[in-house]
Design a protein around this motif. Structure first.
Motif, PDB file in Angstrom:
ATOM      1  N   ARG A 279      -6.236 -16.113  43.692  1.00 47.15           N
ATOM      2  CA  ARG A 279      -6.265 -17.290  42.577  1.00 47.15           C
ATOM      3  C   ARG A 279      -4.580 -17.337  42.284  1.00 47.15           C
ATOM      4  O   ARG A 279      -3.965 -18.363  42.144  1.00 47.15           O
ATOM      5  N   SER A 280      -3.965 -15.934  42.036  1.00 43.88           N
ATOM      6  CA  SER A 280      -2.648 -15.902  41.677  1.00 43.88           C
ATOM      7  C   SER A 280      -1.866 -16.399  42.821  1.00 43.88           C
ATOM      8  O   SER A 280      -0.673 -17.012  42.511  1.00 43.88           O
TER       9      SER A 280
ATOM     10  N   GLU B  54      10.025  -2.413  30.855  1.00 44.81           N
ATOM     11  CA  GLU B  54       8.980  -1.380  30.738  1.00 44.81           C
ATOM     12  C   GLU B  54       7.622  -2.073  29.910  1.00 44.81           C
ATOM     13  O   GLU B  54       6.689  -1.645  30.619  1.00 44.81           O
ATOM     14  N   GLU B  55       7.671  -2.787  29.405  1.00 44.68           N
ATOM     15  CA  GLU B  55       6.482  -3.741  28.937  1.00 44.68           C
ATOM     16  C   GLU B  55       5.627  -4.245  30.316  1.00 44.68           C
ATOM     17  O   GLU B  55       4.784  -4.427  30.364  1.00 44.68           O
ATOM     18  N   ALA B  56       6.524  -4.893  31.093  1.00 48.45           N
ATOM     19  CA  ALA B  56       6.109  -5.593  32.312  1.00 48.45           C
ATOM     20  C   ALA B  56       5.598  -4.616  33.183  1.00 48.45           C
ATOM     21  O   ALA B  56       4.564  -4.784  33.616  1.00 48.45           O
ATOM     22  N   LEU B  57       6.125  -3.545  33.444  1.00 42.70           N
ATOM     23  CA  LEU B  57       5.494  -2.426  34.170  1.00 42.70           C
ATOM     24  C   LEU B  57       4.264  -1.927  33.470  1.00 42.70           C
ATOM     25  O   LEU B  57       3.247  -1.851  34.327  1.00 42.70           O
ATOM     26  N   ASP B  58       4.161  -1.680  32.223  1.00 36.25           N
ATOM     27  CA  ASP B  58       2.689  -1.215  31.703  1.00 36.25           C
ATOM     28  C   ASP B  58       1.775  -2.372  32.111  1.00 36.25           C
ATOM     29  O   ASP B  58       0.582  -1.987  32.019  1.00 36.25           O
ATOM     30  N   ILE B  59       2.081  -3.502  31.719  1.00 36.20           N
ATOM     31  CA  ILE B  59       0.968  -4.495  31.942  1.00 36.20           C
ATOM     32  C   ILE B  59       0.542  -4.556  33.478  1.00 36.20           C
ATOM     33  O   ILE B  59      -0.606  -4.747  33.960  1.00 36.20           O
ATOM     34  N   ALA B  60       1.599  -4.668  34.144  1.00 37.28           N
ATOM     35  CA  ALA B  60       1.316  -4.638  35.813  1.00 37.28           C
ATOM     36  C   ALA B  60       0.437  -3.361  36.107  1.00 37.28           C
ATOM     37  O   ALA B  60      -0.448  -3.710  36.899  1.00 37.28           O
ATOM     38  N   ARG B  61       0.677  -2.328  35.733  1.00 40.96           N
ATOM     39  CA  ARG B  61      -0.073  -1.274  36.136  1.00 40.96           C
ATOM     40  C   ARG B  61      -1.445  -1.332  35.632  1.00 40.96           C
ATOM     41  O   ARG B  61      -2.578  -0.558  36.100  1.00 40.96           O
ATOM     42  N   ALA B  62      -1.762  -1.811  34.418  1.00 33.06           N
ATOM     43  CA  ALA B  62      -3.198  -2.186  34.184  1.00 33.06           C
ATOM     44  C   ALA B  62      -3.867  -3.244  34.503  1.00 33.06           C
ATOM     45  O   ALA B  62      -5.166  -3.228  34.719  1.00 33.06           O
ATOM     46  N   LYS B  63      -3.127  -4.320  35.048  1.00 35.46           N
ATOM     47  CA  LYS B  63      -3.769  -5.640  35.203  1.00 35.46           C
ATOM     48  C   LYS B  63      -3.416  -6.028  36.521  1.00 35.46           C
ATOM     49  O   LYS B  63      -4.231  -7.319  37.019  1.00 35.46           O
ATOM     50  N   ASN B  64      -2.406  -5.546  37.300  1.00 39.57           N
ATOM     51  CA  ASN B  64      -2.104  -6.257  38.491  1.00 39.57           C
ATOM     52  C   ASN B  64      -3.237  -6.415  39.314  1.00 39.57           C
ATOM     53  O   ASN B  64      -4.104  -5.167  39.827  1.00 39.57           O
TER      54      ASN B  64
ATOM     55  N   LEU C 175       6.279 -13.422  38.536  1.00 36.90           N
ATOM     56  CA  LEU C 175       6.098 -12.310  37.629  1.00 36.90           C
ATOM     57  C   LEU C 175       4.702 -12.282  36.778  1.00 36.90           C
ATOM     58  O   LEU C 175       4.141 -11.359  36.870  1.00 36.90           O
ATOM     59  N   LEU C 176       4.319 -13.381  36.565  1.00 36.46           N
ATOM     60  CA  LEU C 176       2.884 -13.550  35.886  1.00 36.46           C
ATOM     61  C   LEU C 176       1.948 -13.210  36.828  1.00 36.46           C
ATOM     62  O   LEU C 176       0.702 -12.558  36.431  1.00 36.46           O
ATOM     63  N   ALA C 177       2.040 -13.552  38.077  1.00 32.16           N
ATOM     64  CA  ALA C 177       0.961 -13.268  39.019  1.00 32.16           C
ATOM     65  C   ALA C 177       1.023 -11.626  39.294  1.00 32.16           C
ATOM     66  O   ALA C 177      -0.042 -10.867  39.321  1.00 32.16           O
ATOM     67  N   LEU C 178       2.216 -11.124  39.220  1.00 29.90           N
ATOM     68  CA  LEU C 178       2.246  -9.474  39.209  1.00 29.90           C
ATOM     69  C   LEU C 178       1.584  -8.936  38.011  1.00 29.90           C
ATOM     70  O   LEU C 178       1.106  -7.897  38.171  1.00 29.90           O
ATOM     71  N   LEU C 179       1.551  -9.516  36.872  1.00 27.59           N
ATOM     72  CA  LEU C 179       1.026  -9.037  35.565  1.00 27.59           C
ATOM     73  C   LEU C 179      -0.448  -9.365  35.516  1.00 27.59           C
ATOM     74  O   LEU C 179      -0.913  -8.895  34.608  1.00 27.59           O
ATOM     75  N   GLY C 180      -0.973 -10.043  36.494  1.00 30.39           N
ATOM     76  CA  GLY C 180      -2.256 -10.289  36.405  1.00 30.39           C
ATOM     77  C   GLY C 180      -2.727 -11.605  35.374  1.00 30.39           C
ATOM     78  O   GLY C 180      -3.915 -11.582  35.061  1.00 30.39           O
ATOM     79  N   ASN C 181      -1.876 -12.441  35.374  1.00 24.99           N
ATOM     80  CA  ASN C 181      -2.049 -13.477  34.480  1.00 24.99           C
ATOM     81  C   ASN C 181      -1.989 -14.661  35.122  1.00 24.99           C
ATOM     82  O   ASN C 181      -1.354 -14.781  36.143  1.00 24.99           O
TER      83      ASN C 181
END
Length: 417
Positions: free
Chosen positions: A128-129, A233-243, A411-417
């Motif tokens: 989907r992303s 750093e915030e982007a990395l934390d989100i990506a590691r949790a939701k990618n 970037l949003l796709a990498l963050l799982g959004n």
């Protein structure tokens, strides 16, 4: 040639949906509904969910009913005084079984199915992303391509007028033949650029329609970029949790570990309770009748399998190591891509600002040069150069706007959004 492109565009538009104003949000929603890739991913995820139920069913009671019926002749040859007779042998048996101990086979199967379901759902999110990013790219490409067509159409018109003015001044003896040659060269350049822009527009329209099922008509301007994390750093934390790609790799590792547990469980015995009821008629001699009920415990332990179980264990352990390596690789890739995408968002925004300033300045310079050429303060070549620079700057501005929104959604796709 322009007529040819126009006919192609009209054909493509004719097979698409009716014309209506379309925003980027509308296009994304249409692509999600339309994309067969997403539908296939959803079906795969539903199949994976069904496998969880199948795995759980292995630990529940099962009931089996079997039966036979036939027709024939039975001749006991006088034993027990029985005579030959036509018979209809028939039998039926009902067996109910409940696993009591499986050595971990069932729990491993359930864990593997759950991990497979999680991987499939992550795959659906990933698909989907990807479709969303592709749609944003296609939307921006359509706007850019049609903006390029407009720019080159204007440039061709300007070059035709400059050429006409050069010819008039040459006939009046006010300018050399060189001005005419220069104007003709730039006019040919503009015409070539226009044909190339038409081709890009047709390709962009086709890509957009393939993704969304919508006609690329009356597309609204690109909106502001969606919100993004404030720091890398915030982007990395989100990506590691939701990618979703990383989640898929981690689920595949969990499935491999569960499969390894199931392979080791093959070395252990299986024990289950059972109850059987049976009935038979005319099986051994005419009028033979028997009924029976049995309740008990049944066990099975494979003591030797020719090395098959050990080979399966070794294979499953290797698959676990491979899956673990893929998870580590996915984590590294996600970190790298997130850092790059985060910086890309910042860079694209700054490039758009600079491109807008450049386009505005180039347009002002062109207008000034046109006036100066008209009053004889500058040669005609300066106006030709100014027209080309203004067109190139406006094209860069259109590309920068598209690159900015695409970078944000990537970037949003990498963050799982």
């Amino acid at each position: 040639m322009r007529l040819k492109w126009s006919l192609i565009v009209c054909f493509l538009v004719g097979v698409a949906a009716p014309a209506q104003a379309t925003t980027l949000k509308d296009a994304i929603a249409a692509a999600i509904r339309h994309a067969p890739e997403i539908q296939a991913a959803q079906a795969d995820a539903d199949a994976a969910d069904a496998r969880i139920g199948a795995a759980r069913g292995q630990g529940l009671p099962s009931a089996t009913l079997s039966g036979t019926i036939g027709a024939g002749r039975l001749d006991p040859l006088g034993y027990f005084g029985l005579q030959a007779a036509n018979v209809s042998p028939r039998a039926a048996q009902l067996t109910v079984e409940q696993p009591l101990f499986t050595g971990g086979r069932i729990s491993a199967g359930i864990a593997q199915a759950k991990a497979g379901s999680k991987a499939a759902r992550a795959g659906e999110d990933l698909t989907r992303s990807q479709i969303v990013v592709a749609t944003v790219q296609a939307y921006g490409d359509v706007l850019t391509a049609h903006r390029m067509v407009s720019l080159y159409e204007r440039m061709v018109a300007q070059m035709e007028e400059i050429q006409r003015q050069a010819q008039l001044r040459f006939k009046a003896g006010e300018s050399p033949n060189t001005d005419i040659a220069q104007a003709e060269a730039r006019l040919a350049e503009a015409q070539a650029g226009l044909e190339h822009a038409h081709g890009n527009a047709v390709s962009a329209d086709a890509r957009f329609m393939n993704l969304t099922g919508l006609g690329p008509q009356d597309l609204q301007p690109l909106p502001a970029s969606p919100p993004a994390p404030g720091t890398v750093e915030e982007a990395l934390d989100i990506a590691r949790a939701k990618n979703p790609g990383l989640a898929q790799a981690e689920a595949a590792l969990a499935a491999a570990r569960a499969a390894a547990q199931g392979a080791r469980a093959e070395r252990l015995p299986m024990v289950g309770a059972f109850a059987e009821g049976s009935t038979a008629r005319d099986q051994f001699f005419p009028d033979y009748r028997t009924d029976g009920v049995t309740v008990g415990v049944r066990g099975r332990w494979q003591l030797f399998a020719g090395g098959g179980v050990s080979a399966n264990i070794a294979q499953s352990d290797s698959l676990v190591r491979a899956a673990d390596a893929r998870v580590r690789a996915a984590r590294s890739a996600v970190d790298e891509q997130t850092i790059s995408a985060f910086q890309g968002v910042r860079s694209a925004a700054l490039v758009e600002i600079a491109a807008t300033r450049q386009a505005r300045a180039a347009a002002q310079a062109r207008d000034s040069v046109r006036h100066e050429v008209r009053v004889g303060m500058k040669p005609q070549l300066d106006l030709l150069d100014a027209e080309r620079e203004a067109t190139a700057a406006a094209a860069n501005e259109a590309r920068a706007q598209s690159d900015r929104i695409v970078a944000a959604y990537r970037l949003l796709a990498l963050l799982g959004n």
